[in-house]
Motif scaffolding. Structure first.
Motif, PDB file in Angstrom:
ATOM      1  N   HIS A   2     -26.930  12.991 -13.752  1.00 43.62           N
ATOM      2  CA  HIS A   2     -27.033  13.438 -15.356  1.00 43.62           C
ATOM      3  C   HIS A   2     -26.251  14.389 -15.748  1.00 43.62           C
ATOM      4  CE1 HIS A   2     -28.724   8.826 -15.370  1.00 43.62           C
ATOM      5  NE2 HIS A   2     -27.565   9.005 -16.184  1.00 43.62           N
ATOM      6  N   GLU A   3     -26.360  15.744 -15.348  1.00 44.32           N
ATOM      7  CA  GLU A   3     -26.023  16.556 -16.159  1.00 44.32           C
ATOM      8  C   GLU A   3     -24.432  17.541 -14.956  1.00 44.32           C
ATOM      9  OE1 GLU A   3     -27.032  19.475 -18.317  1.00 44.32           O
ATOM     10  OE2 GLU A   3     -28.514  17.614 -19.163  1.00 44.32           O
ATOM     11  N   LYS A   4     -25.003  16.735 -13.233  1.00 42.97           N
ATOM     12  CA  LYS A   4     -23.207  17.122 -13.074  1.00 42.97           C
ATOM     13  C   LYS A   4     -22.353  16.176 -13.905  1.00 42.97           C
ATOM     14  CE  LYS A   4     -24.648  19.930  -9.608  1.00 42.97           C
ATOM     15  NZ  LYS A   4     -23.641  20.728  -9.070  1.00 42.97           N
ATOM     16  N   PHE A   5     -23.389  15.375 -13.986  1.00 43.64           N
ATOM     17  CA  PHE A   5     -21.103  14.809 -14.767  1.00 43.64           C
ATOM     18  C   PHE A   5     -21.371  14.269 -16.235  1.00 43.64           C
ATOM     19  CE2 PHE A   5     -22.274  12.329 -10.846  1.00 43.64           C
ATOM     20  CZ  PHE A   5     -21.126  12.497 -10.196  1.00 43.64           C
TER      21      PHE A   5
ATOM     22  N   PHE B  94       0.656  -1.373   0.049  1.00 46.32           N
ATOM     23  CA  PHE B  94       0.013  -0.130   0.223  1.00 46.32           C
ATOM     24  C   PHE B  94       0.725   1.204   0.300  1.00 46.32           C
ATOM     25  CE2 PHE B  94      -2.761   3.567   2.328  1.00 46.32           C
ATOM     26  CZ  PHE B  94      -4.099   3.445   1.377  1.00 46.32           C
ATOM     27  N   GLU B  95       1.761   1.115   0.419  1.00 45.75           N
ATOM     28  CA  GLU B  95       2.761   2.065   0.947  1.00 45.75           C
ATOM     29  C   GLU B  95       3.552   2.302  -0.915  1.00 45.75           C
ATOM     30  OE1 GLU B  95       5.049   2.969   5.681  1.00 45.75           O
ATOM     31  OE2 GLU B  95       5.239   1.023   4.193  1.00 45.75           O
ATOM     32  N   HIS B  96       4.130   1.808  -1.240  1.00 46.62           N
ATOM     33  CA  HIS B  96       4.323   1.555  -3.190  1.00 46.62           C
ATOM     34  C   HIS B  96       3.000   2.723  -3.819  1.00 46.62           C
ATOM     35  CE1 HIS B  96       6.756   0.824  -6.390  1.00 46.62           C
ATOM     36  NE2 HIS B  96       5.213   0.284  -6.719  1.00 46.62           N
ATOM     37  N   PHE B  97       2.321   1.516  -3.107  1.00 43.76           N
ATOM     38  CA  PHE B  97       1.050   1.290  -4.337  1.00 43.76           C
ATOM     39  C   PHE B  97       0.331   3.353  -3.988  1.00 43.76           C
ATOM     40  CE2 PHE B  97      -3.611   3.552  -3.922  1.00 43.76           C
ATOM     41  CZ  PHE B  97      -3.919   3.107  -4.628  1.00 43.76           C
ATOM     42  N   ALA B  98       0.560   4.077  -3.210  1.00 42.79           N
ATOM     43  CA  ALA B  98       0.588   5.341  -2.864  1.00 42.79           C
ATOM     44  C   ALA B  98       1.257   6.903  -3.235  1.00 42.79           C
ATOM     45  CB  ALA B  98       0.443   5.341  -1.103  1.00 42.79           C
ATOM     46  N   ASN B  99       2.627   5.695  -2.875  1.00 43.69           N
ATOM     47  CA  ASN B  99       3.602   7.029  -3.989  1.00 43.69           C
ATOM     48  C   ASN B  99       3.977   7.291  -5.030  1.00 43.69           C
ATOM     49  OD1 ASN B  99       4.662   8.195  -0.927  1.00 43.69           O
ATOM     50  ND2 ASN B  99       4.887   6.395  -0.220  1.00 43.69           N
ATOM     51  N   GLN B 100       3.373   6.441  -5.522  1.00 44.01           N
ATOM     52  CA  GLN B 100       3.078   6.242  -7.272  1.00 44.01           C
ATOM     53  C   GLN B 100       1.736   7.358  -7.460  1.00 44.01           C
ATOM     54  OE1 GLN B 100       5.442   4.618  -9.105  1.00 44.01           O
ATOM     55  NE2 GLN B 100       5.999   4.168  -7.077  1.00 44.01           N
ATOM     56  N   HIS B 101       1.326   7.441  -6.908  1.00 45.83           N
ATOM     57  CA  HIS B 101       0.085   8.514  -7.000  1.00 45.83           C
ATOM     58  C   HIS B 101      -0.126   9.710  -6.365  1.00 45.83           C
ATOM     59  CE1 HIS B 101      -1.491   4.097  -8.598  1.00 45.83           C
ATOM     60  NE2 HIS B 101      -1.565   4.543  -9.663  1.00 45.83           N
ATOM     61  N   PRO B 102       0.265  10.807  -6.372  1.00 43.85           N
ATOM     62  CA  PRO B 102       0.969  11.629  -5.887  1.00 43.85           C
ATOM     63  C   PRO B 102      -0.271  12.283  -5.552  1.00 43.85           C
ATOM     64  CG  PRO B 102       2.654  11.533  -7.513  1.00 43.85           C
ATOM     65  CD  PRO B 102       0.955  10.275  -8.174  1.00 43.85           C
ATOM     66  N   GLN B 103      -1.699  12.336  -6.283  1.00 41.36           N
ATOM     67  CA  GLN B 103      -2.448  13.381  -5.723  1.00 41.36           C
ATOM     68  C   GLN B 103      -3.462  12.592  -3.953  1.00 41.36           C
ATOM     69  OE1 GLN B 103      -2.241  10.716  -7.954  1.00 41.36           O
ATOM     70  NE2 GLN B 103      -4.144   9.545  -9.737  1.00 41.36           N
TER      71      GLN B 103
ATOM     72  N   GLU C  93     -10.285   9.208 -10.582  1.00 46.02           N
ATOM     73  CA  GLU C  93      -9.763   9.145 -12.087  1.00 46.02           C
ATOM     74  C   GLU C  93     -11.352  10.128 -12.961  1.00 46.02           C
ATOM     75  OE1 GLU C  93      -8.610   5.359 -12.476  1.00 46.02           O
ATOM     76  OE2 GLU C  93      -6.848   6.256 -11.813  1.00 46.02           O
ATOM     77  N   VAL C  94     -12.170   9.296 -13.110  1.00 48.51           N
ATOM     78  CA  VAL C  94     -13.948   9.811 -13.659  1.00 48.51           C
ATOM     79  C   VAL C  94     -13.988  11.717 -13.379  1.00 48.51           C
ATOM     80  CG1 VAL C  94     -16.541   9.752 -13.112  1.00 48.51           C
ATOM     81  CG2 VAL C  94     -14.973   7.350 -13.325  1.00 48.51           C
ATOM     82  N   LEU C  95     -13.892  12.108 -12.217  1.00 52.25           N
ATOM     83  CA  LEU C  95     -14.061  13.466 -12.523  1.00 52.25           C
ATOM     84  C   LEU C  95     -12.788  14.118 -12.555  1.00 52.25           C
ATOM     85  CD1 LEU C  95     -14.772  13.723  -8.114  1.00 52.25           C
ATOM     86  CD2 LEU C  95     -16.277  13.460  -9.722  1.00 52.25           C
ATOM     87  N   THR C  96     -11.482  13.092 -12.867  1.00 59.46           N
ATOM     88  CA  THR C  96     -10.578  14.462 -13.302  1.00 59.46           C
ATOM     89  C   THR C  96     -10.599  14.227 -14.950  1.00 59.46           C
ATOM     90  OG1 THR C  96      -8.774  13.355 -12.104  1.00 59.46           O
ATOM     91  CG2 THR C  96      -8.072  14.156 -14.366  1.00 59.46           C
ATOM     92  N   ARG C  97     -11.862  13.193 -15.708  1.00 59.77           N
ATOM     93  CA  ARG C  97     -11.956  13.017 -17.307  1.00 59.77           C
ATOM     94  C   ARG C  97     -13.284  13.970 -17.219  1.00 59.77           C
ATOM     95  NH1 ARG C  97     -11.492   7.604 -16.328  1.00 59.77           N
ATOM     96  NH2 ARG C  97     -14.380   7.016 -16.376  1.00 59.77           N
TER      97      ARG C  97
ATOM     98  N   GLY D  62     -12.620  16.903 -16.279  1.00 56.82           N
ATOM     99  CA  GLY D  62     -12.935  18.583 -15.373  1.00 56.82           C
ATOM    100  C   GLY D  62     -12.607  18.790 -14.329  1.00 56.82           C
ATOM    101  N   LEU D  63     -13.243  18.658 -12.829  1.00 53.43           N
ATOM    102  CA  LEU D  63     -13.659  18.700 -12.055  1.00 53.43           C
ATOM    103  C   LEU D  63     -12.734  18.242 -11.026  1.00 53.43           C
ATOM    104  CD1 LEU D  63     -17.130  16.140 -12.296  1.00 53.43           C
ATOM    105  CD2 LEU D  63     -16.928  19.139 -12.118  1.00 53.43           C
ATOM    106  N   PRO D  64     -12.369  19.202  -9.555  1.00 49.38           N
ATOM    107  CA  PRO D  64     -11.625  19.150  -8.756  1.00 49.38           C
ATOM    108  C   PRO D  64     -11.755  17.142  -7.854  1.00 49.38           C
ATOM    109  CG  PRO D  64     -13.157  19.996  -8.006  1.00 49.38           C
ATOM    110  CD  PRO D  64     -13.783  19.692  -9.530  1.00 49.38           C
ATOM    111  N   PRO D  65     -10.844  17.062  -7.221  1.00 47.94           N
ATOM    112  CA  PRO D  65     -11.055  15.536  -6.282  1.00 47.94           C
ATOM    113  C   PRO D  65     -12.406  16.144  -5.075  1.00 47.94           C
ATOM    114  CG  PRO D  65      -8.969  16.129  -6.168  1.00 47.94           C
ATOM    115  CD  PRO D  65      -9.368  17.349  -7.306  1.00 47.94           C
ATOM    116  N   LEU D  66     -13.023  15.133  -4.431  1.00 50.57           N
ATOM    117  CA  LEU D  66     -13.797  15.144  -3.875  1.00 50.57           C
ATOM    118  C   LEU D  66     -12.997  15.986  -2.528  1.00 50.57           C
ATOM    119  CD1 LEU D  66     -16.684  12.012  -4.378  1.00 50.57           C
ATOM    120  CD2 LEU D  66     -16.292  14.460  -4.906  1.00 50.57           C
ATOM    121  N   TRP D  67     -12.220  15.067  -2.018  1.00 46.72           N
ATOM    122  CA  TRP D  67     -11.024  15.668  -1.028  1.00 46.72           C
ATOM    123  C   TRP D  67     -10.979  17.801  -1.155  1.00 46.72           C
ATOM    124  CZ3 TRP D  67      -9.589  11.521  -3.861  1.00 46.72           C
ATOM    125  CH2 TRP D  67      -8.131  12.592  -4.287  1.00 46.72           C
ATOM    126  N   GLU D  68     -10.769  17.860  -1.646  1.00 43.53           N
ATOM    127  CA  GLU D  68     -10.980  19.585  -2.765  1.00 43.53           C
ATOM    128  C   GLU D  68     -12.555  19.713  -2.366  1.00 43.53           C
ATOM    129  OE1 GLU D  68      -8.885  20.182  -5.725  1.00 43.53           O
ATOM    130  OE2 GLU D  68      -6.857  18.955  -4.823  1.00 43.53           O
TER     131      GLU D  68
END
Length: 289
Positions: free
Chosen positions: A284-287, A44-53, A95-99, A101-107
């Protein structure tokens, strides 16, 4: 300043003592589970550090890591299944939100507005038990932003899974449920949350929605009350679910023909169906790309 690397959290990061209350026993269990799942933790540590976001999220919320060494979504998963699913679940919605053009939910959470008067629905990261999923739909009282109902979900293979449905844990809970049922035109709020998840599943482009069987649900500590008890098997069965490995739920709204509805209830059902159609349209409009 947030660390540029992710590391497995310390016991005190998850269970700090509060006032005169000691969490020593919980810290001991965390340490023991961490020792027993060293291989998964390293992965899990390896996985997390491969995904800076994800690094900032995981460092800011130490309890998000704990499911790696404990439970996640379903009691039946072994350590490898759990690790794989946790990694997938942390990525699929961002990844869905990035596609889109939306920020991640924690933002920034996604607010679907008032689905019934005075109550709004939001999609956000969980603030409760991450072992039951990282993503939640929350029904809130708009004037105070008070959480009234939540539904927590995750992803299993190419399906979404409802892991938790929780209601209010306050004095007058039964009266509040009755009020919400009236505002929902006879639809009980727990069932409204399931219908909302059906709409979200379709809006996100998934073809199957599942429900966790009662005996495999990771019990939430958000609500443990005699005032309101959730029976998942009952809810999913009454939502036309079919029980297999999981409850398989239809994605369409269950509707009756107007001629089959008593004339004195037709207006109520028309308003209910309109409410659900508008909710689906809003999601549906939001996404929409």
């Amino acid at each position: 300043m947030t660390s540029k690397l992710y590391q497995w959290p310390s016991p005190f990061a998850i269970y700090p003592d509060r006032g005169n209350k000691s969490y020593r026993a919980k810290r001991f269990r965390f340490q023991l589970r961490s020792f027993l799942h060293k291989r998964s933790i390293k992965g899990f540590e390896h996985f997390a550090n491969q995904h800076p976001q994800l690094i900032e999220l995981l460092n800011a919320r130490p309890n998000y890591s704990y499911p790696v060494a404990h439970r996640f979504l379903d009691k039946r998963f072994n350590a490898k299944q759990r690790l794989d699913l946790i990694c997938d679940n942390l990525l699929f919605l961002p990844e869905v939100l990035t596609r889109l053009g939306l920020p991640p939910l924690w933002e920034k959470e996604i607010n679907f507005g008032e689905i019934i008067p005075d109550f709004e629905l939001c999609l956000c990261v969980t603030n409760y038990q991450p072992m039951e999923g990282y993503w939640t739909l929350e029904l809130r009282y708009k004037q105070t932003n008070e959480l009234i109902y939540l539904l927590t979900f995750g992803k299993i293979k190419q399906s979404l899974l409802i892991a938790v449905i929780q209601g209010p844990n306050i004095e007058g809970s039964k009266e509040l449920v009755k009020l919400l049922t009236k505002k929902c035109h006879g639809l009980r709020p727990a069932y409204l949350m399931v219908e909302a998840m059906k709409a979200l599943t379709q809006a996100l482009g998934y073809k199957q929605l599942l429900g966790i069987p009662q005996k495999y649900q990771n019990k939430s500590r958000f609500v443990q009350s005699s005032r309101y008890v959730v029976n998942y098997d009952t809810i999913f069965s009454e939502c036309a679910g079919v029980l297999g490995e999981y409850w398989q739920l239809p994605l369409h709204f269950e509707s009756k023909k107007l001629e089959d509805i008593p004339s004195n209830k037709r207006s109520m059902y028309k308003k209910r169906y309109f409410m659900l159609e508008q909710l689906s349209k809003t999601m549906h409009e939001k996404f929409k790309k």
